[in-house]
Scaffold this active site. Structure first.
Site, mmCIF file in Angstrom:
data_model
loop_
_atom_site.group_PDB
_atom_site.id
_atom_site.type_symbol
_atom_site.label_atom_id
_atom_site.label_comp_id
_atom_site.label_asym_id
_atom_site.label_seq_id
_atom_site.Cartn_x
_atom_site.Cartn_y
_atom_site.Cartn_z
ATOM 1 N N ASP A 1 -7.146 2.222 -2.284
ATOM 2 C CA ASP A 1 -8.030 2.863 -1.315
ATOM 3 C C ASP A 1 -7.212 3.672 -0.313
ATOM 4 O O ASP A 1 -7.779 4.390 0.507
ATOM 5 C CB ASP A 1 -8.879 1.825 -0.583
ATOM 6 C CG ASP A 1 -9.940 2.467 0.301
ATOM 7 O OD1 ASP A 1 -10.691 3.326 -0.203
ATOM 8 O OD2 ASP A 1 -10.017 2.125 1.500
ATOM 9 N N GLU B 1 -1.592 11.200 2.114
ATOM 10 C CA GLU B 1 -3.022 11.048 2.313
ATOM 11 C C GLU B 1 -3.513 12.085 3.320
ATOM 12 O O GLU B 1 -2.929 12.174 4.404
ATOM 13 C CB GLU B 1 -3.316 9.632 2.828
ATOM 14 C CG GLU B 1 -4.770 9.246 2.829
ATOM 15 C CD GLU B 1 -4.986 7.791 3.217
ATOM 16 O OE1 GLU B 1 -5.688 7.571 4.235
ATOM 17 O OE2 GLU B 1 -4.473 6.891 2.533
ATOM 18 N N ILE C 1 -9.033 -9.792 6.928
ATOM 19 C CA ILE C 1 -9.411 -9.194 5.644
ATOM 20 C C ILE C 1 -8.866 -10.005 4.485
ATOM 21 O O ILE C 1 -9.585 -10.303 3.513
ATOM 22 C CB ILE C 1 -8.908 -7.738 5.575
ATOM 23 C CG1 ILE C 1 -9.560 -6.892 6.671
ATOM 24 C CG2 ILE C 1 -9.180 -7.131 4.196
ATOM 25 C CD1 ILE C 1 -8.856 -5.585 6.942
ATOM 26 N N HIS D 1 -9.822 6.222 0.956
ATOM 27 C CA HIS D 1 -9.705 5.513 2.240
ATOM 28 C C HIS D 1 -11.063 5.367 2.922
ATOM 29 O O HIS D 1 -11.237 5.708 4.095
ATOM 30 C CB HIS D 1 -8.724 6.239 3.156
ATOM 31 C CG HIS D 1 -8.097 5.335 4.181
ATOM 32 N ND1 HIS D 1 -6.882 5.599 4.763
ATOM 33 C CD2 HIS D 1 -8.525 4.168 4.744
ATOM 34 C CE1 HIS D 1 -6.582 4.645 5.636
ATOM 35 N NE2 HIS D 1 -7.578 3.758 5.632
ATOM 36 N N PRO E 1 -0.402 -3.696 7.272
ATOM 37 C CA PRO E 1 -0.472 -2.531 8.153
ATOM 38 C C PRO E 1 0.744 -1.634 7.943
ATOM 39 O O PRO E 1 1.696 -2.008 7.258
ATOM 40 C CB PRO E 1 -0.456 -3.164 9.551
ATOM 41 C CG PRO E 1 0.362 -4.408 9.366
ATOM 42 C CD PRO E 1 0.025 -4.918 7.983
ATOM 43 N N ARG F 1 -2.003 0.164 3.805
ATOM 44 C CA ARG F 1 -1.477 1.486 4.120
ATOM 45 C C ARG F 1 -0.768 2.053 2.891
ATOM 46 O O ARG F 1 -0.033 1.346 2.206
ATOM 47 C CB ARG F 1 -0.498 1.433 5.302
ATOM 48 C CG ARG F 1 -1.194 1.308 6.652
ATOM 49 C CD ARG F 1 -1.975 2.561 7.008
ATOM 50 N NE ARG F 1 -2.612 2.493 8.317
ATOM 51 C CZ ARG F 1 -3.865 2.104 8.515
ATOM 52 N NH1 ARG F 1 -4.593 1.713 7.483
ATOM 53 N NH2 ARG F 1 -4.390 2.098 9.732
#
Length: 317
Positions: free
Chosen positions: A250, A255, A145, A274, A198, A226
């Protein structure tokens, strides 16, 4: 050999998986409909079934995730030590990098306040804007990514610094590579800071009050990795003080973000729930199925699997 397929699939995807499953029985059940009895005799699972159900999978030898992030499944006690865990790294570069680019350009060109003005019927100039060209972009997490985003901003004229856990080769589209040990010095150089990290013990709370203070005044911060990499209260404080020009998230901590959480109302913070890395882009789901299909063949043949996750680090080997 019985394989549970818990992915959202179309007929083409099902046919592809069937072709790669010679000699195996495939059971297609959406992840949110999986029951304990579905897991009782499966040898492998493809898809992110709820972790609370996994103890019922007594015969499980392999779990293929449809996400790149594997932190939830790496926690102690979720999987037996001898279960192979693989993720979907390589499927999300296109979708997430385009999402990041859209968020960054919207902040730089003040599209969010202009949209608010439109709804209020205001014809008003919002003044100075900024550009990706000649901006220094720091990307924490230079995997699939991060590299995809690097290529896109590099094409628009940015100077790109990639950060990884340890030293390594410089990917295409990256001008400079740093390690996490150099984070504080690199933050002060960056006009744009992007986190694609991550969720691990090492990344939790990484962006705190001191790190936001170390950034350039007027920098942009984007988090697509994250939410727990950010100390949320410290980000809110930085935005209220005007330390940063904008923050696009995002992912959040907590969350889902409660409706009354102050982060919603923090100035110049832009939140999506997300969704950037889901399968909203059909190309993403196609790539997830392709990775799963290749691994399915390898598993049935006793060959090495791609995207094997190290459960101690949470990263792909």
């Amino acid at each position: 050999m019985k394989i549970l397929i818990a992915l959202r699939t179309n007929e083409h995807h099902k046919e592809q998986l069937q072709r790669n499953a010679t000699g195996a029985e495939l059971l297609f059940v959406p992840a949110d409909q999986v029951r304990e009895e579905d897991l009782a005799d499966v040898d492998a699972i493809i898809g992110n079934v709820p972790t609370k159900l996994l103890p019922a999978a007594k015969k499980l030898r392999w779990l293929q995730l449809n996400t790149a992030g594997a932190d939830t499944y790496c926690k102690e006690g979720v999987l037996k030590d001898d279960v192979l865990l693989t993720n979907a790294t390589g499927a999300y570069g296109l979708a997430l990098s385009e999402h990041l680019l859209a968020q960054l350009l919207a902040m730089m060109k003040k599209l969010y306040p202009y949209y608010d003005n439109q709804k209020a019927g205001l014809w008003r100039d919002e003044g100075h804007v900024t550009s990706i060209e000649d901006a220094t972009v720091l990307i924490l997490g230079i995997g699939d990514i991060g590299r995809a985003f690097a290529r896109r901003v590099k094409a628009l004229g940015a100077y790109v610094i990639g950060m990884r856990r340890r030293e390594g080769a410089k990917p295409v589209g990256v001008d400079e590579i740093g390690t996490m040990a150099e984070l504080d010095s690199l933050l002060s150089r960056a006009d744009v800071v992007v986190s694609v990290l991550p969720g691990t013990a090492a990344t939790m709370g990484l962006f705190d009050k001191a790190r936001f203070a170390a950034m350039k005044k007027g920098a942009y911060f984007l988090n697509i990795g994250r939410g727990n990499a950010v100390v949320t209260d410290d980000l809110i404080e930085a935005m209220q003080e005007g330390t940063l020009a904008g923050a696009a998230l995002d992912v959040t901590d907590p969350e889902p973000l409660p409706a009354d959480h102050p982060l919603w109302q923090a100035p110049n913070v832009y939140i999506t729930p997300h969704i950037s890395g889901d399968d909203h882009l059909s190309a993403t789901q196609d790539k997830i199925v392709q990775i799963a299909a290749r691994n399915l063949t390898a598993f049935l043949q006793g060959a090495p699997l791609e995207n094997l996750v190290n459960r101690e680090t949470g990263y792909r080997n």
